[in-house]
Design an enzyme around this catalytic site. Structure first.
Site, short mmCIF file in Angstrom:
data_model
loop_
_atom_site.label_atom_id
_atom_site.label_comp_id
_atom_site.label_asym_id
_atom_site.label_seq_id
_atom_site.Cartn_x
_atom_site.Cartn_y
_atom_site.Cartn_z
N ASP A 29 0.86 -1.19 0.00
CA ASP A 29 0.00 0.00 0.00
C ASP A 29 0.90 1.24 0.00
O ASP A 29 1.86 1.33 0.76
CB ASP A 29 -0.90 -0.02 1.25
CG ASP A 29 -2.02 1.00 1.14
OD1 ASP A 29 -3.19 0.57 1.16
OD2 ASP A 29 -1.73 2.22 1.07
N ILE A 30 0.59 2.18 -0.88
CA ILE A 30 1.44 3.36 -1.06
C ILE A 30 1.28 4.36 0.09
O ILE A 30 2.11 5.25 0.27
CB ILE A 30 1.15 4.03 -2.44
CG1 ILE A 30 2.36 4.77 -2.96
CG2 ILE A 30 -0.08 4.89 -2.40
CD1 ILE A 30 3.53 3.90 -3.30
N HIS A 93 -10.01 -5.64 -2.69
CA HIS A 93 -8.66 -5.83 -2.14
C HIS A 93 -8.75 -6.17 -0.67
O HIS A 93 -9.60 -5.67 0.05
CB HIS A 93 -7.78 -4.60 -2.36
CG HIS A 93 -8.41 -3.30 -1.96
ND1 HIS A 93 -9.35 -2.67 -2.73
CD2 HIS A 93 -8.24 -2.52 -0.86
CE1 HIS A 93 -9.73 -1.56 -2.14
NE2 HIS A 93 -9.07 -1.44 -0.99
P1 AMP Z 1 -9.91 1.33 0.43
O1 AMP Z 1 -10.50 1.31 -0.97
O2 AMP Z 1 -10.65 2.28 1.34
O3 AMP Z 1 -9.76 -0.05 1.00
O4 AMP Z 1 -8.44 1.93 0.33
C1 AMP Z 1 -7.64 1.79 -0.81
C2 AMP Z 1 -6.19 1.64 -0.42
O5 AMP Z 1 -5.43 1.63 -1.63
C3 AMP Z 1 -5.63 2.78 0.46
O6 AMP Z 1 -5.03 2.21 1.62
C4 AMP Z 1 -4.60 3.45 -0.45
O7 AMP Z 1 -3.47 3.93 0.25
C5 AMP Z 1 -4.24 2.33 -1.43
N1 AMP Z 1 -3.77 2.82 -2.72
C6 AMP Z 1 -4.37 3.72 -3.52
N2 AMP Z 1 -3.64 3.92 -4.64
C7 AMP Z 1 -2.56 3.12 -4.54
C8 AMP Z 1 -1.42 2.86 -5.36
N3 AMP Z 1 -1.24 3.50 -6.53
N4 AMP Z 1 -0.50 1.99 -4.95
C9 AMP Z 1 -0.65 1.35 -3.76
N5 AMP Z 1 -1.69 1.53 -2.94
C10 AMP Z 1 -2.64 2.40 -3.31
#
Ligand code: AMP
Length: 130
Positions: A29-30, A93
């Site tokens: 996770d970024i 995810h």
């Molecule tokens: P959620 O949809 O609420 O479960 O959260 C989405 C997750 O995806 C969050 O923790 C973000 O930090 C993560 N996220 C969003 N874009 C990216 C990316 N480009 N690379 C890695 N993680 C990401």
């Protein structure tokens, strides 16, 4: 339109890859809640985790277990917390988050800031145990 996670799977957006096979992809996770915070996704675009068909969902959970075991070895923690939210990215995810206590699972917590080098090292450390 492709989700941001599909773009990651296709390599159009960079990621710190932890695992990939025909059906699944896992990456750091970024904006992590802790060092080693990993996301496990199906390659197929399905928004909601519980819309994934049974066989795939079973595979995804077993894969998450395997990755969690590797995270436990690579990152000092009490255990790996599991969370499903999906409100930000409409591509199913599973969050795997190394935690010390239940407070570490609070979405409102300040996220950990890491350099590219730190992300890369964490990914390597986890991959070593897969
Ligand atoms: P959620 O949809 O609420 O479960 O959260 C989405 C997750 O995806 C969050 O923790 C973000 O930090 C993560 N996220 C969003 N874009 C990216 C990316 N480009 N690379 C890695 N993680 C990401």
């Amino acid at each position: 339109m492709a989700t941001i996670f599909t773009k990651i799977v296709k390599g159009e957006i960079p990621s710190y890859k932890i695992f990939e096979d025909e059906h699944f992809y896992a990456f750091l996770d970024i904006n992590p809640m802790a060092k080693g915070h990993t996301l496990v996704i199906p390659k197929k675009e399905v928004d909601y985790l519980f819309d994934i068909d049974d066989e795939m969902l079973k595979e995804m959970i077993v894969l998450s277990k395997k990755i969690a075991k590797a995270i436990e070895k690579a990152i000092e923690c009490n255990r790996v917390g599991v969370m499903v939210v999906g409100l930000e990215v409409p591509h199913a995810h599973i969050h795997l988050i190394p935690i010390q206590s239940e407070g570490d699972m609070n979405l409102s917590n300040k996220r950990v800031e890491l350099s590219k080098e730190e992300f890369g090292k964490i990914a390597n450390d986890i991959v070593r145990y897969l």
